[in-house]
Design a protein around this motif. Structure first.
Motif, short mmCIF file in Angstrom:
data_model
loop_
_atom_site.label_atom_id
_atom_site.label_comp_id
_atom_site.label_asym_id
_atom_site.label_seq_id
_atom_site.Cartn_x
_atom_site.Cartn_y
_atom_site.Cartn_z
N GLU A 6 -75.25 -41.31 12.94
CA GLU A 6 -74.92 -40.72 14.24
C GLU A 6 -73.51 -40.16 14.20
O GLU A 6 -73.23 -39.07 14.68
N ARG A 21 -84.42 -31.85 18.43
CA ARG A 21 -85.67 -32.30 17.85
C ARG A 21 -86.12 -31.32 16.76
O ARG A 21 -86.59 -31.71 15.70
N SER A 24 -84.17 -31.88 13.63
CA SER A 24 -84.53 -33.05 12.82
C SER A 24 -85.90 -32.87 12.18
O SER A 24 -86.14 -33.39 11.09
N VAL A 28 -86.64 -33.32 8.25
CA VAL A 28 -87.71 -34.13 7.65
C VAL A 28 -88.56 -33.27 6.72
O VAL A 28 -88.87 -33.66 5.59
#
Lengths: 308, 434
Positions: A6, A21, A24, A28
């Motif tokens: 973080e 979102r 990320s 991934v």
């Protein structure tokens, strides 16, 4: 761990959750191929090796592997060849690490000069690195023969007074011969790394040293050497690990002989696992090798850590 | 936190799906998981790169496919160096082809490991009983493979050289004895004409060591393992006779009769006249005869007390245990057992034909021919390598011990250590299971 991540991520509070979102998800997606490969080809085999070391698995067998506890390890500790392998590996590492690192640094200092034709020498020193180790090993096997080039040169230089030994066929000279060849082959790679390190040292420091009237030695001792701190750690760790995993040269040049004078831990593991089909026993050897390398690396990391 | 878990779950599903996809492709594209797709059978051979032998395999497949309409055989050739690994990998994945070839000494290991199924080739043109015994692969009283040819070991020398130094040229009726052989080597060495009068290919590696030198150990009266039950090597591999062999073997190097590590091409050195006597395989017989003509002497192995010995068994054909069309596989195996194919193989590879009938049709190998003596060596002197799944292990241990002995290790210790390791292997692996 998560808290640390973080902190690393430079998130602006004003950003919407949606953008975050999406970001990320991309992360991934990009990490997945590498993670899958790592799991399939690294984590799974390592875990398997750990598990197999405690079974009686074989390469060819009609019966499934059974758990046998520490049997492979007790057998290993009674095996005279294993101690020779350990000793040879340690011997090789103890000679190669300082020799190769030192020689590479000297070469790097030489080719770091700003003179014409320096690229030619950089290429020459780097040439053995890009040649396959198998090819290099075969080549040197011929050079080292009783009637090979090395002995011809020795004979010519001494006007025929000295007959060179059968380098790879003599238990006393086999390992030194392999060490010499390995250093010759690997030194170019570490020269390049030292070179990269040398070029990160700001030229102003040298100018300042010159103004202060420092000698060449002082310049090296007080500017170059401290400036190479990070490079030094990297070179040390990579050479050590490479030295411990000595295998190709042995496989091609001596097959561990004569009289086990060149057998190494990795060579023994491969010979046991493939030639002799003793999968579990080879896994036990690999496990010990893993622990060994891990220990040495941790000690090195500890000794070369940032002390502030 | 909930959000993060969901993301993790999503990623896991993606990974799982990707893995499944990869795995799916692997099984889907092969289509022949059990070595046969209906009546189409896959056949594996180690002959890629060896076109002479591969052509014979292709010819048999073509003839077979044309001879009937029920079965089709499909060829897949591997380079020899990768062949065994491919088979072991395929066996672990249960993807062995229906038909495959296998190196003779590996037959017991693969049969024990469950790779091979016993075969029944009764009713084929050539009965098994006509074959050189060493070309039939048996394990526990069952036949698992058969080969079309064998190879033989022999000494090669020049008659002129032996005559010059007054050395008797031995025959099968009266082979060299150990004393005679040692005396001959001493004479040749003393002449000063040969740096190393004897050439036994000591620069080789791998199976050559067991193939070439364990027959000499057997001729001394030792062996690699006690063949009575295959339970122990102690007392056999490190017994008194074996130690005698080792001492003799070492003396060859110590007395300068033989190089500790011979050159890259021992046969070339022999043909160039660097060595006087060469211990080599029959595969070089034609090459030697072409170069030396009638001067070439093909000499039987030395009788070290227990009779002359050579190794037996070369590549053989077998059927996998996972084959889903065993009838088709047997049909191919039976079809291939025709004398003309025995002839084709031997001609193409320069090896010894597996039957007398075939030998009669090959120039030089027919009775009275100049290479016929090699067939007789294989018939009379061949000793198959120990018929136990442990053979690959035993072979590597013997190779190491023999190399150590030439390098100067104490013969008794080197053999003792090998015997101890083999005993340990035999005990812990329970080879009688399965």
């Amino acid at each position: 761990m998560i808290a640390a991540l973080e902190r690393l991520r430079p998130v602006r509070r004003t950003r919407t959750t949606n953008a975050r979102r999406r970001e990320s998800l991309t992360a991934v997606g990009m990490a997945t191929p590498a993670v899958v490969l790592l799991i399939v080809f690294l984590v799974v085999p390592v875990a398997l090796a750990f598990a197999l070391a405690f079974t009686d698995a074989r390469l060819i067998s009609p019966t499934p592997a059974r758990f046998v506890g520490l049997r492979n390890f007790t057998q290993l500790f009674e095996d005279p060849v294993f101690y020779k392998s350990l000793r040879n590996t340690a011997y090789f590492a103890a000679v190669v690490v300082p020799l190769q690192a030192g020689l590479a640094l000297v070469l790097a200092l030489l080719v770091n000069a700003r003179v014409r034709g320096v690229n030619f020498f950089r290429t020459v020193y780097f040439l053995p690195v890009v040649t396959s180790m198998v090819v290099v090993s075969l080549l040197w096997t011929f050079l080292y023969r009783q009637d090979g080039l090395v002995n011809h040169v020795i004979s010519a230089l001494t006007l025929g007074h000295v007959d060179g030994p059968d380098w790879l066929g003599n238990p006393d000279t086999a390992m030194p011969a392999i060490i010499l060849m390995s250093v010759w082959q690997g030194v170019g790679f570490h020269m390049i790394i030292w070179l990269a390190g040398l070029q990160t040292i700001p030229a102003e420091l040298y100018e300042a040293a010159d103004l202060d009237g420092a000698t060449r030695w002082h310049r090296f001792r007080h500017v170059t050497w401290p400036g190479l701190r990070a490079t030094r750690t990297f070179v040390l760790v990579t050479i050590t690990i490479a030295a411990f995993s000595l295998f190709t040269q042995i496989r091609v040049m001596t097959q561990g002989g004569p009289l086990d004078s060149t057998t190494t831990v990795v060579y023994q593991a491969v010979r046991t696992g493939y030639d002799q089909q003793q999968t579990a026993y080879a896994a036990a050897i690999s496990l010990i090798f893993f622990v060994l390398v891990l220990t040495v690396s941790l000690v090195q990391r500890f000794l070369t850590r940032e002390k502030d | 936190m909930v959000f993060r878990t969901r993301r993790l779950a999503g990623a896991s599903v993606a990974v799982a799906a990707a893995t499944a996809l990869v795995a799916g492709c692997a099984t889907g594209s092969g289509g022949s998981t059990s070595g046969a797709d209906g009546n189409t059978l896959t056949l594996w051979t180690h002959n890629a790169g060896n076109s002479a032998e591969l052509d014979v395999v292709k010819k048999i497949i073509k003839d077979f496919n044309g001879s009937q309409s029920k079965y089709k055989v499909k060829l897949q050739a591997f380079p020899q160096s990768d062949y065994n690994n491919s088979v072991v990998a395929a066996a672990s994945a249960r993807k062995l082809p229906c038909l495959l070839d296998v190196d003779g000494p590996n037959v017991p290991s693969w049969a024990w490991g469950g790779y091979l199924a016993p075969i029944d080739v009764s009713g084929s043109e050539v009965p098994l009983s006509d074959q050189l015994p060493s070309t039939v692969g048996r394990y526990k009283d069952k036949v698992y493979g058969f080969g079309f040819y064998d190879v033989s070991l022999a000494f090669f020398a020049r008659k002129s050289v032996l005559n010059e130094y007054d050395i008797r040229i031995p025959t099968m009726d009266k082979p060299w004895t150990r004393t005679e052989f040692d005396a001959a080597l001493a004479k040749l060495k003393k002449s000063g004409k040969f740096k190393y009068p004897l050439e036994m290919g000591t620069g080789g590696t791998g199976e050559w060591w067991s193939y070439a030198y364990s027959p000499q150990l057997q001729s001394f009266g030792g062996d690699l393992v006690n063949r009575d039950g295959y339970k122990t090597a102690s007392g056999t591999l490190d017994g008194k006779k074996a130690a005698e062999w080792a001492t003799w073997f070492r003396s060859l190097v110590a007395k300068g009769y033989m190089s500790k590590k011979s050159g890259a091409d021992p046969n070339k050195d022999f043909l160039a006249g660097k060595s006087a006597i060469q211990w080599d395989g029959s595969w070089n017989a034609t090459k030697n005869a072409d170069k030396l003509g009638d001067d070439l002497a093909i000499i039987p192995p030395v009788d070290f007390g227990n009779g002359p010995k050579i190794g037996g068994a070369s590549w053989q054909w077998a059927m996998s245990s996972t084959c889903s069309n065993k009838d088709g596989a047997q049909a191919w195996l039976k079809f291939s057992r025709q004398t003309k194919y025995f002839v084709d193989y031997a001609k193409a590879t320069g090896t010894l034909p597996g039957t007398e009938a075939a030998a009669k049709q090959i120039d030089g190998y027919q009775p009275g021919g100049k290479y016929n003596v090699l067939v007789q060596f294989a018939r009379k002197y061949a000793e198959v390598r120990p018929v136990t799944p442990a053979y690959p292990y035993i072979s590597t241990e013997f190779e190491k011990a023999a190399q150590d002995i030439l390098s100067g290790a104490d013969p008794k210790n080197a053999l003792g250590q090998a015997a101890k390791d083999i005993d340990n292997n035999l005990k812990t692996n329970n080879y009688n299971a399965g």
